[in-house]
Design an enzyme around this catalytic site. Structure first.
Site, PDB file in Angstrom:
ATOM      1  N   LYS A  41       0.958  -1.294   0.215  1.00 50.75           N
ATOM      2  CA  LYS A  41      -0.051   0.097   0.129  1.00 50.75           C
ATOM      3  C   LYS A  41       0.954   1.321  -0.004  1.00 50.75           C
ATOM      4  CE  LYS A  41      -0.255  -0.174   5.025  1.00 50.75           C
ATOM      5  NZ  LYS A  41      -1.063  -0.535   6.241  1.00 50.75           N
ATOM      6  N   TYR A 271      14.547  31.331   4.162  1.00 55.47           N
ATOM      7  CA  TYR A 271      13.255  31.915   4.356  1.00 55.47           C
ATOM      8  C   TYR A 271      13.466  32.155   5.881  1.00 55.47           C
ATOM      9  CZ  TYR A 271      10.396  30.640   0.199  1.00 55.47           C
ATOM     10  OH  TYR A 271       9.940  30.642  -1.126  1.00 55.47           O
ATOM     11  N   MET A 319      10.548  24.236  -0.178  1.00 56.93           N
ATOM     12  CA  MET A 319       9.919  23.339  -0.792  1.00 56.93           C
ATOM     13  C   MET A 319      10.738  22.722  -1.728  1.00 56.93           C
ATOM     14  SD  MET A 319       6.279  23.805  -3.111  1.00 56.93           S
ATOM     15  CE  MET A 319       5.537  24.574  -1.574  1.00 56.93           C
TER      16      MET A 319
END
Ligand SMILES: *Cc1c(COP(=O)(O)O)cnc(C)c1O
Length: 380
Positions: A41, A271, A319
């Site tokens: 899965k 950031y 990201m």
């Protein structure tokens, strides 16, 4: 593998040989008695469902399991022909597809059985089902108090054949709570007896996940459902006190240095400006971020490996990019391999290590490797 890079070099290298090794090592440890179901899965815990399923099939695994019908259909479309259990059952409207694709559902509500029985009657076939009993997880599954009634109603559905009864452990990995696991086993065995009294004769009675199969021999019964240990993720889901099969990590996550720059002392990086250089610094940028599976909570605390040396993450993981302070590694250069998960020389970082640092389990680390990270297989 050529050194010239024509695509983003962030990759998950999947050793299907190690997957096969873990399967045979686990099977030997558990013994010849029970059949083995390989749980693939969630894209095989991030390792690539189709490739892992094909290899396990070629190695002789008895069953495969997924969580949802869509995952099962992906495997069938890829030519996987093994018996295939859908652990999460199905939703109304998917029952015909389950039958047509020979996907065996886990049933945990009488309404699911009714839908499937109706569809099977229309197709004039008999369909195998596995029923889940909730022996203590408190999630899905028939409660023990409802088992007798459920068993009788299921018996009246002539197009269904109860092939398996299963349950799932809550704390098989924690030997200080073995009493709870023993109680789950006892509750399950009573439930199986109730099904038998109602006239069912299930071929399979299965309880064990990886920690159950390894650390609780009385839970092995005649089928074990192995996920984590097939992927070599034993370190944090098997009890440390109990003997365990030898396992090898299946996933290696790596990238390469994209850029290197010099900054004077007092420069802020990334950031939020959470990292300020304290000295003239050499700073490398790598093309991997939290979407790729490098958790953002590793900002300013994580490490990676370059040339066998641990290198700190500087500032926020973003990201798509992460910044490294390579001031203490003067001989590294653009295009050098950066290991996020895996071994480099004498050093290694396991998915289990990242899990400890990020307060989770290794499964979430490998499942979290993003879709845009290509999986490169050693075979097939
Ligand atoms: C995911 C799952 C497993 C596999 O568990 P591991 O700890 O990875 O071995 C087994 N059974 C069920 C019902 C599951 O959902």
């Amino acid at each position: 593998m050529s050194d010239s890079v024509s695509q983003r070099p962030t990759r998950a290298l999947i050793s299907l040989d190690n997957l096969a090794f873990n399967f045979h090592s686990s099977k030997r440890f558990i013994g010849e008695g029970p059949e083995v179901m390989g749980v693939v899965k969630a894209n095989a815990y991030g390792h690539g469902a189709v490739a892992c399923a094909r290899r396990l099939e070629a190695e002789g695994i008895d069953w495969l399991a997924v969580a949802i019908p869509e995952e099962a259909i992906e495997l069938r479309d890829a030519g996987v022909g093994s018996r295939l259990l859908c652990l999460g059952g199905f939703w109304s409207g998917q029952e015909a597809q389950m039958i047509e694709r020979h996907i065996t559902p886990v049933i945990f509500k009488i309404e699911m059985a009714e839908l499937l029985n109706r569809s099977a009657r229309e197709k004039n076939v008999q369909v195998a089902v596995h029923v889940k009993v909730d022996s203590g997880m408190g999630r899905v599954g028939i409660l023990p108090s409802a088992v007798s009634d459920f068993a009788q109603r299921l018996k009246s559905m002539s197009h269904l054949k109860l092939e398996g009864i299963m349950t799932h452990f809550a704390v098989a990995d924690d030997l200080s709570q073995t009493e709870f696991t023993e109680n789950q086993i006892a509750v399950f065995n009573e439930s199986v007896e109730r099904f038998r009294s109602a006239g069912h004769s299930p071929k399979y009675t299965d309880l064990a996940n990886s920690p159950g199969a390894v650390a609780h021999p009385s839970s092995r019964s005649n089928l074990v459902r192995l996920g984590g240990i097939l992927y070599g993720l034993g370190g944090d889901v098997l009890p440390k006190e109990a003997p365990a099969p030898e396992l090898k990590p299946v996933m290696r996550l790596e990238t390469r240095i994209a850029d290197i720059k010099e900054f004077p002392a007092g420069s802020s990086l990334g950031y939020g400006r959470t990292f300020i250089t304290e000295r003239p610094s050499r700073i490398a940028t790598i093309p991997i971020g939290y979407h790729d599976g490098l958790p953002r909570v590793l900002s300013n605390i994580g490490q990676v490996l370059i040339k066998g040396t641990r290198v700190p993450i500087a500032g926020r993981v973003s990201m798509d990019w992460t910044i490294l302070d390579v001031t203490d590694l003067p001989d590294c250069s653009i295009n050098d391999v950066v290991t996020i998960i895996g071994r480099d020389g004498a050093e290694a970082i396991l998915a289990e290590d990242l899990a400890i640092q990020t307060d989770t389990i290794s499964y979430e680390i490998t499942c979290g490797v993003g879709q845009r990270v290509p999986r490169i297989y050693d075979q097939g």
